[in-house]
Design a protein around this motif. Structure first.
Motif, PDB file in Angstrom:
ATOM      1  N   PHE A   1      70.073  27.828  28.833  1.00 32.81           N
ATOM      2  CA  PHE A   1      71.481  27.696  28.445  1.00 32.81           C
ATOM      3  C   PHE A   1      71.738  28.337  27.087  1.00 32.81           C
ATOM      4  O   PHE A   1      70.927  28.217  26.159  1.00 32.81           O
ATOM      5  CB  PHE A   1      71.802  26.193  28.373  1.00 32.81           C
TER       6      PHE A   1
ATOM      7  N   GLN B   1      74.351  28.152  23.950  1.00 32.16           N
ATOM      8  CA  GLN B   1      75.452  27.401  23.353  1.00 32.16           C
ATOM      9  C   GLN B   1      76.328  28.319  22.501  1.00 32.16           C
ATOM     10  O   GLN B   1      77.248  27.861  21.832  1.00 32.16           O
ATOM     11  CB  GLN B   1      74.909  26.252  22.503  1.00 32.16           C
TER      12      GLN B   1
ATOM     13  N   ARG C   1      68.213  27.399  24.800  1.00 29.48           N
ATOM     14  CA  ARG C   1      68.041  25.985  25.108  1.00 29.48           C
ATOM     15  C   ARG C   1      67.515  25.845  26.538  1.00 29.48           C
ATOM     16  O   ARG C   1      68.044  26.472  27.451  1.00 29.48           O
ATOM     17  CB  ARG C   1      69.404  25.315  24.978  1.00 29.48           C
TER      18      ARG C   1
ATOM     19  N   VAL D   1      67.126  24.597  33.547  1.00 27.28           N
ATOM     20  CA  VAL D   1      68.346  25.276  33.104  1.00 27.28           C
ATOM     21  C   VAL D   1      68.062  25.977  31.775  1.00 27.28           C
ATOM     22  O   VAL D   1      67.556  25.349  30.842  1.00 27.28           O
ATOM     23  CB  VAL D   1      69.509  24.273  32.929  1.00 27.28           C
TER      24      VAL D   1
ATOM     25  N   GLN E   1      66.438  23.040  29.527  1.00 26.47           N
ATOM     26  CA  GLN E   1      66.550  21.654  29.989  1.00 26.47           C
ATOM     27  C   GLN E   1      65.861  21.575  31.351  1.00 26.47           C
ATOM     28  O   GLN E   1      66.129  22.392  32.232  1.00 26.47           O
ATOM     29  CB  GLN E   1      68.050  21.284  30.122  1.00 26.47           C
TER      30      GLN E   1
ATOM     31  N   ARG F   1      76.988  31.401  31.084  1.00 26.30           N
ATOM     32  CA  ARG F   1      76.273  30.861  29.922  1.00 26.30           C
ATOM     33  C   ARG F   1      74.878  30.345  30.260  1.00 26.30           C
ATOM     34  O   ARG F   1      74.135  29.972  29.358  1.00 26.30           O
ATOM     35  CB  ARG F   1      77.065  29.703  29.306  1.00 26.30           C
ATOM     36  N   SER F   2      74.541  30.250  31.523  1.00 18.51           N
ATOM     37  CA  SER F   2      73.251  29.650  31.870  1.00 18.51           C
ATOM     38  C   SER F   2      72.761  30.132  33.232  1.00 18.51           C
ATOM     39  O   SER F   2      73.533  30.671  34.021  1.00 18.51           O
ATOM     40  CB  SER F   2      73.356  28.123  31.898  1.00 18.51           C
TER      41      SER F   2
END
Lengths: 164, 164, 164
Positions: free
Chosen positions: B42, B44, B158, B40, B160, B123-124
């Motif tokens: 992302f 923020q 970011r 993912v 993940q 957002r992702s």
């Protein structure tokens, strides 16, 4: 590694509603015990969306966040509220017949705008979890949006967490 | 099965910027050792998006990919750049007051267009990982988009990863 | 906890096509043996999207679901079908040159509208899995959308499942 899921209910009105569900989702996360992983907030309703947006402080006369009402304003221009049959192709005759078979009023199917607005925003958000908390930045909040304007309804918000 | 996360920083300009972060994300994936799973990417930041698009070779005079500038052109029609207060409901008086409390200039809140454009894109992105590599097809690239036009800023990307 | 992935192929036409792939995805899920987790349906093609929408019963003369054709109608207003060079910035001269190098006809690059429409809808959906089934509500279906109107093509639908 473990999987955790939980649902909670919210109540929508007969206008586009945007409910800040961040605290409820945090409670689900806290109950899961997951410290590192990912979290999915999901709508199983096809006139609803889940989104991440800044809380913008000011509310309009209906209680809607200014930024969310601006979003509705944009959608109203490109996907006008469905007010009568024939405005969009949907709902067609077979759809109305199927709805009658479920004892639904035909006018309840005049939610074409809600199906189209919500699919553009998407049905879910995926959020990283670190140190037992969602990473949403300083201002990010999770909203459950219901665009259906033909009926006030109880809606299910679904949270799925994978991590350890 | 393991979980891995890492962040890296990018610098945006005072115009919509689209940065190809594919190679940085690949480096994070390689460092994770994950061979099979999901990844993912992302944001923020609530005026930014992450998206997958083809690299379109040509750049405009500002260095923006043609296809991305076409996207900005579409957004400019439906969500015009916010140039003055009153153009949108947001930012309202409470928002400006809160911003002043954070020592922000009031004009920095005139980023309504960025909040709206970015939430529509999302957002992702979630990308499958197979044999230690992201599955992006022949032409897919991952872009971090910053739509905020009122300030040049450092932004956090970011990543993940869940897999094994 | 295990990871499972599989692909299947579909055939698109030279118009926006929306294929209900719910049953194929269910077969992949059943074959995985996963009972609890998340499932990602992903497009590695940058003119295609994956979305969740209600099946709306009625089909138009081309066999397209009414609600999907309404979506195309909205897109046609804001991102008109690309019919000639110069309508958008993309495809630029370097892109055409690169396409020629791949033995592609230049006109195949006139799919700007497809790149823009599909990125707004997104490249994937993430669906919770509970008790061995996707949680799609009473009416939700998963569609693979191909917006490319310049070529009929075989497309790859990718399913990634994480769970136990």
């Amino acid at each position: 590694m473990s999987i955790f899921h939980q649902t909670f209910k919210i109540q929508s009105a007969m206008r586009p509603t945007f409910q800040d569900v961040t605290e409820q989702v945090e409670q689900v996360l806290n109950g899961s015990g997951v410290e590192e992983g990912i979290l999915v907030v999901f709508s199983q309703h096809t006139t609803c969306s889940v989104l991440i947006q800044e809380a913008s402080d000011d509310l309009d006369y209906w209680g809607t966040d200014f930024l969310m009402q601006d979003l509705v304003g944009v959608f109203e221009k490109i996907i006008p509220t469905c007010r009568t049959q024939g405005q969009y192709l949907h709902p067609g005759p077979l759809h109305i017949e199927a709805a009658r078979g479920r004892d639904e009023l035909p006018a309840w199917s005049l939610n074409t705008d809600a199906h189209l607005r919500s699919v553009i925003l998407g049905r879910s958000v995926t959020v990283p979890v670190e140190d037992g908390a969602m990473v949403l930045g300083d201002f990010g909040r999770i909203y459950f949006a219901d665009f259906d304007q033909v009926r006030a309804r109880e809606r299910l918000v679904r949270v799925q967490i994978i991590g350890e």
